[in-house]
Design a protein around this motif. Structure first.
Motif, PDB file in Angstrom:
ATOM      1  N   ASN A  97     -12.771  10.184 -12.502  1.00  0.00           N
ATOM      2  CA  ASN A  97     -11.356   9.873 -12.232  1.00  0.00           C
ATOM      3  C   ASN A  97     -10.427  10.558 -13.225  1.00  0.00           C
ATOM      4  O   ASN A  97      -9.392  11.116 -12.855  1.00  0.00           O
ATOM      5  CB  ASN A  97     -11.128   8.365 -12.283  1.00  0.00           C
ATOM      6  N   ILE A  98     -10.775  10.487 -14.502  1.00  0.00           N
ATOM      7  CA  ILE A  98      -9.937  11.090 -15.548  1.00  0.00           C
ATOM      8  C   ILE A  98      -9.852  12.598 -15.360  1.00  0.00           C
ATOM      9  O   ILE A  98      -8.776  13.198 -15.478  1.00  0.00           O
ATOM     10  CB  ILE A  98     -10.485  10.736 -16.941  1.00  0.00           C
ATOM     11  N   ALA A  99     -11.003  13.236 -15.074  1.00  0.00           N
ATOM     12  CA  ALA A  99     -11.003  14.686 -14.850  1.00  0.00           C
ATOM     13  C   ALA A  99     -10.146  15.040 -13.641  1.00  0.00           C
ATOM     14  O   ALA A  99      -9.391  16.027 -13.658  1.00  0.00           O
ATOM     15  CB  ALA A  99     -12.432  15.172 -14.656  1.00  0.00           C
ATOM     16  N   HIS A 100     -10.249  14.231 -12.588  1.00  0.00           N
ATOM     17  CA  HIS A 100      -9.458  14.469 -11.376  1.00  0.00           C
ATOM     18  C   HIS A 100      -7.964  14.346 -11.669  1.00  0.00           C
ATOM     19  O   HIS A 100      -7.166  15.187 -11.233  1.00  0.00           O
ATOM     20  CB  HIS A 100      -9.867  13.466 -10.303  1.00  0.00           C
ATOM     21  N   ILE A 101      -7.581  13.327 -12.416  1.00  0.00           N
ATOM     22  CA  ILE A 101      -6.162  13.125 -12.736  1.00  0.00           C
ATOM     23  C   ILE A 101      -5.617  14.287 -13.547  1.00  0.00           C
ATOM     24  O   ILE A 101      -4.494  14.776 -13.310  1.00  0.00           O
ATOM     25  CB  ILE A 101      -5.979  11.789 -13.487  1.00  0.00           C
ATOM     26  N   ASN A 102      -6.394  14.768 -14.525  1.00  0.00           N
ATOM     27  CA  ASN A 102      -5.943  15.912 -15.319  1.00  0.00           C
ATOM     28  C   ASN A 102      -5.758  17.156 -14.455  1.00  0.00           C
ATOM     29  O   ASN A 102      -4.808  17.912 -14.637  1.00  0.00           O
ATOM     30  CB  ASN A 102      -6.942  16.188 -16.449  1.00  0.00           C
ATOM     31  N   GLY A 103      -6.685  17.358 -13.506  1.00  0.00           N
ATOM     32  CA  GLY A 103      -6.544  18.493 -12.596  1.00  0.00           C
ATOM     33  C   GLY A 103      -5.332  18.366 -11.706  1.00  0.00           C
ATOM     34  O   GLY A 103      -4.601  19.339 -11.475  1.00  0.00           O
ATOM     35  N   GLU A 104      -5.075  17.163 -11.212  1.00  0.00           N
ATOM     36  CA  GLU A 104      -3.912  16.939 -10.356  1.00  0.00           C
ATOM     37  C   GLU A 104      -2.610  17.148 -11.118  1.00  0.00           C
ATOM     38  O   GLU A 104      -1.638  17.672 -10.580  1.00  0.00           O
ATOM     39  CB  GLU A 104      -3.959  15.524  -9.780  1.00  0.00           C
ATOM     40  N   LYS A 156     -20.921  17.856 -27.251  1.00  0.00           N
ATOM     41  CA  LYS A 156     -20.286  16.842 -26.414  1.00  0.00           C
ATOM     42  C   LYS A 156     -21.275  16.428 -25.324  1.00  0.00           C
ATOM     43  O   LYS A 156     -22.247  17.154 -25.021  1.00  0.00           O
ATOM     44  CB  LYS A 156     -18.982  17.371 -25.812  1.00  0.00           C
ATOM     45  N   ASP A 157     -21.059  15.289 -24.699  1.00  0.00           N
ATOM     46  CA  ASP A 157     -21.988  14.801 -23.679  1.00  0.00           C
ATOM     47  C   ASP A 157     -21.678  15.382 -22.304  1.00  0.00           C
ATOM     48  O   ASP A 157     -22.586  15.730 -21.551  1.00  0.00           O
ATOM     49  CB  ASP A 157     -21.955  13.276 -23.630  1.00  0.00           C
ATOM     50  N   PHE A 158     -20.375  15.470 -21.985  1.00  0.00           N
ATOM     51  CA  PHE A 158     -19.959  16.008 -20.688  1.00  0.00           C
ATOM     52  C   PHE A 158     -18.726  16.882 -20.861  1.00  0.00           C
ATOM     53  O   PHE A 158     -17.860  16.607 -21.697  1.00  0.00           O
ATOM     54  CB  PHE A 158     -19.589  14.878 -19.714  1.00  0.00           C
ATOM     55  N   ILE A 159     -18.643  17.920 -20.039  1.00  0.00           N
ATOM     56  CA  ILE A 159     -17.390  18.638 -19.805  1.00  0.00           C
ATOM     57  C   ILE A 159     -17.197  18.656 -18.301  1.00  0.00           C
ATOM     58  O   ILE A 159     -18.070  19.121 -17.567  1.00  0.00           O
ATOM     59  CB  ILE A 159     -17.411  20.070 -20.357  1.00  0.00           C
ATOM     60  N   VAL A 160     -16.068  18.142 -17.838  1.00  0.00           N
ATOM     61  CA  VAL A 160     -15.791  18.096 -16.406  1.00  0.00           C
ATOM     62  C   VAL A 160     -14.558  18.941 -16.133  1.00  0.00           C
ATOM     63  O   VAL A 160     -13.513  18.764 -16.768  1.00  0.00           O
ATOM     64  CB  VAL A 160     -15.566  16.655 -15.910  1.00  0.00           C
ATOM     65  N   ASN A 161     -14.702  19.895 -15.207  1.00  0.00           N
ATOM     66  CA  ASN A 161     -13.595  20.782 -14.864  1.00  0.00           C
ATOM     67  C   ASN A 161     -13.123  20.476 -13.462  1.00  0.00           C
ATOM     68  O   ASN A 161     -13.915  20.449 -12.516  1.00  0.00           O
ATOM     69  CB  ASN A 161     -14.033  22.247 -14.970  1.00  0.00           C
ATOM     70  N   ASN A 162     -11.824  20.234 -13.348  1.00  0.00           N
ATOM     71  CA  ASN A 162     -11.210  20.002 -12.044  1.00  0.00           C
ATOM     72  C   ASN A 162      -9.854  20.697 -12.042  1.00  0.00           C
ATOM     73  O   ASN A 162      -9.036  20.480 -12.937  1.00  0.00           O
ATOM     74  CB  ASN A 162     -11.031  18.501 -11.785  1.00  0.00           C
ATOM     75  N   GLY A 163      -9.631  21.562 -11.060  1.00  0.00           N
ATOM     76  CA  GLY A 163      -8.346  22.240 -10.961  1.00  0.00           C
ATOM     77  C   GLY A 163      -8.048  23.160 -12.124  1.00  0.00           C
ATOM     78  O   GLY A 163      -6.883  23.393 -12.446  1.00  0.00           O
ATOM     79  N   GLY A 164      -9.088  23.680 -12.773  1.00  0.00           N
ATOM     80  CA  GLY A 164      -8.876  24.591 -13.892  1.00  0.00           C
ATOM     81  C   GLY A 164      -8.666  23.916 -15.221  1.00  0.00           C
ATOM     82  O   GLY A 164      -8.417  24.582 -16.229  1.00  0.00           O
TER      83      GLY A 164
END
Length: 236
Positions: free
Chosen positions: A139-146, A52-60
């Motif tokens: 933004n997408i990673a942040h929304i998933n964490g929220e 994959k190109d990116f993995i972004v972790n936010n809030g677990g």
């Protein structure tokens, strides 16, 4: 926009090595300004998983991305193969596509249907340039964490089930029109929307906004506007 809490963005070495240094500098600066750390993903030898190109972790919550910065419609088969494999490996997976010209956008829409991509699996994010594309990734990673922090996942699942049921009903109605198939139904909902809007659409509008044939467009118009035609028995 600043994001609460710290996040981690893991970038593939393979993706990084294909980009201009200025692009990597922009990404590093954007992440730093929004409280994200930037790490790099080494390519493991003989890895059984698709890269994959990116993995972004936010809030677990970890979200995987393919980020295509140059849409090359003549060499898209390997990319579509990667997308189909990755959607089975990650619960949260998105494909971000940069299309900067009208021709690129038209070729993307055409190939989307040619490859039979199921709507929402994965979600495609089409953007005009790389900067907007990466902002949407964060933004997408942040929304998933929220969503996780606010315990909204169960609500989203209920809404998704309702959406799927609505889509199934839509496809059932449209494919009841003689000669129309699932592909045609998907093209109509993407381009026109509701059953009501389709019922009011002209043949010319359907042809201009979808890849349906003139014969199918004529059938749709007759089905909704000619009561005798829509009610009479059909031999298919």
């Amino acid at each position: 926009m600043l994001y609460e809490g710290n996040g981690v963005c893991m970038m593939s070495n393979a993706w990084r090595d294909k980009q201009q240094p200025a692009i990597i500098c922009f990404i590093a600066s954007f992440l730093s300004a929004n409280s994200y750390r930037l790490n790099f993903l080494p390519i493991a030898p003989l890895c059984k998983f698709e890269v994959k190109d990116f993995i972004v972790n936010n809030g677990g919550v970890s979200v995987a991305f393919i980020f295509i910065t140059n849409w090359d419609y003549q060499n898209i088969a390997p990319t579509m193969s990667r997308i189909k494999k990755l959607k089975c490996q990650f619960g949260h997976f998105y494909a971000v596509i940069t299309v900067s010209t009208k021709e690129q956008n038209e070729s993307f829409i055409k190939l989307f249907f040619e490859y039979g991509i199921e709507i929402g699996r994965p979600t495609f994010i089409v953007v005009e340039n790389l900067e907007i594309g990466f902002e949407k990734i964060v933004n997408i990673a942040h929304i998933n964490g929220e969503c996780k922090r606010q315990n909204a996942i169960s609500k989203l699942k209920i809404e998704r089930e309702r959406s799927v049921q609505g889509m199934e009903a839509f496809i059932k109605v449209v494919t009841s029109i003689p000669g129309l198939e699932n592909h045609d139904a998907n093209a109509l909902i993407q381009a026109i929307g509701s059953i009501e809007a389709i019922s009011k659409a002209s043949k010319e509008f359907i042809l201009e906004n979808t890849d349906l044939s003139p014969g199918k467009a004529e059938t749709i118009v007759r089905f909704f506007k000619d009561l005798k035609y829509s009610l009479c028995p059909k031999i298919i």
